[in-house]
Scaffold this motif. Sequence first.
Motif, PDB file in Angstrom:
ATOM      1  N   ALA A 240      19.694 128.278 -25.059  1.00 40.59           N
ATOM      2  CA  ALA A 240      19.324 127.717 -23.760  1.00 40.59           C
ATOM      3  C   ALA A 240      18.236 128.578 -23.128  1.00 40.59           C
ATOM      4  CB  ALA A 240      20.544 127.657 -22.844  1.00 40.59           C
ATOM      5  N   ASN A 271      19.842 116.821 -22.666  1.00 43.76           N
ATOM      6  CA  ASN A 271      20.740 117.929 -22.340  1.00 43.76           C
ATOM      7  C   ASN A 271      20.024 118.827 -21.335  1.00 43.76           C
ATOM      8  OD1 ASN A 271      22.483 120.060 -22.167  1.00 43.76           O
ATOM      9  ND2 ASN A 271      22.391 120.637 -24.321  1.00 43.76           N
ATOM     10  N   GLN A 274      20.069 122.662 -21.318  1.00 46.47           N
ATOM     11  CA  GLN A 274      19.404 123.415 -22.392  1.00 46.47           C
ATOM     12  C   GLN A 274      18.102 124.035 -21.905  1.00 46.47           C
ATOM     13  OE1 GLN A 274      20.979 123.857 -25.094  1.00 46.47           O
ATOM     14  NE2 GLN A 274      19.555 124.672 -26.596  1.00 46.47           N
TER      15      GLN A 274
END
Length: 520
Positions: A240, A271, A274
Amino acid sequence: MSTLYTNARFWSSGKEIFHDLLVKDSLILAVGEDVKNFPAETTIDLDDAFVIPAFLEGHAHPIFAGREAAGPKINGITSIEEIKTQVKAFADANPSITWIIGGAYEAAIVEGGDFDAKWLDEVVSDRPVVLHAVDHHTIWVNSKALELAGITSATKDPQGGTIARNSDGSAKGTLREPSAMALVLDHAPANTLESDIAAIKYACKEYRKVGVIAAIDSWCEKDMARAYIAAAQTKELTIAFNLSLLATPTTWSGDIDDFNEIREQCLELDNSSQLQANSIKFLLDGALSAGTAHLMQPYVDDPTSHGIAIWSDEELLNALVAYDALQYQVHLHAIGDAAVKQALDALEAMQGINPTWDRRPVIVHAQLIRDEDLPRFAQLGVIANIQPLWCYLDPMNKELIAPRIGNERNNQQYRLRSMLNAGAMIAFGSDWPVTSHVPMQAIGVPVTRSNPADGVTQAWVIEEALTMDESLTFYTKNAAYQLFRENEYGDLEVGKRAAFLVLDSDPAQNPAAKIIELVS
């Protein structure tokens, strides 16, 4: 799928050691005795290993690291001749590369840190060569690079930067701070989206190998941010990332719309956790090694200089107020005590203007702090992001910084125990590629205030040392808090992501403990 990890010593900040951890669907379901309340489909015996949460990186430049890795590798070399040998070998092996750009050389191997273009000319004279110093506030270039940039004795030092000069006023080959470095680098071929995605993939791979599960790119220009977004869209981010978008005194107001668009594009990703773009980077001064950190008292080696203040007080406050009002976290580089004071003054004024919110401002490096400014970190809720691998008397501190500022001030750097005693929150970051991105190489340094791996066993101002628990906390729990990721990472707690490192021994007993596996 549920997996029980058993027969280990699990460490998590503020908790007693426990021996069992149950994971289901990548989340922690139970720890300690509570694992008995749930069935486990698979059991993994960890053979009495020591387990800690995965690390988080609170200050680094991953794309710069990836770019640098594509050039001649001169890290750790201790002589000019060896550097020249590496540069020549790279040039010979890559005849089609028009600009040779690499790093990072140790500036302390030359007294005063002024490197000569003629030394590089001896091995490469037909193409420009640019080498970054380990502080990444300085470059060393050959004569071809100076020629292409049009730098002559008539070229004035740009605002916020310096050009090292020969006795006749001509450029010697060393340029300090972004504005001066840009005189050369702006002529180099532009990095492409594809090359920056390759740099990001390199950084992800290197981080995972050393147990880092999330990181911040704390000097992210707009094209770099777009490379991160493209990498996220193609599922090429394996850790991330937070992005800290670079604001400068001359461009910050015009960049607001672009930065808002980048933040929105991150939120629209499949996402969105992320990749986040919720931070703004401010560079307030330079570096002590370059003589450009902003000091309250002048430099010993140049009594006419207090270093460089990159932002005026008024412009800094205006920019902070604008970005804070948009709920961007601010991330301020401040090394000298005058820069730290300027940062704290501006943050205090900003907080007096804008409504309260969960802002978590960061001052990174904070190498020199006045006694009266120590308690202000806690009073203003400022996180101090410190580089643990710098907390010993390395060659740069001993050979380059001490002669510039004197031993008394040199020994006032990295006052971690004093900061904690004053209530400050500390998080750790590596500043990669300035220094190693490997947390396991760094966590023991602020504990012993030495670095035996570098041949330095003498403690440096041991009264400022940390405990190993504190050092681990700053690279896990506190770094997660700084990155607004404390609900995902940083602890081994129920509901958090099962991201942890299996070590071969307890770092408190063996600071050189090795990572056996990253579970994520």
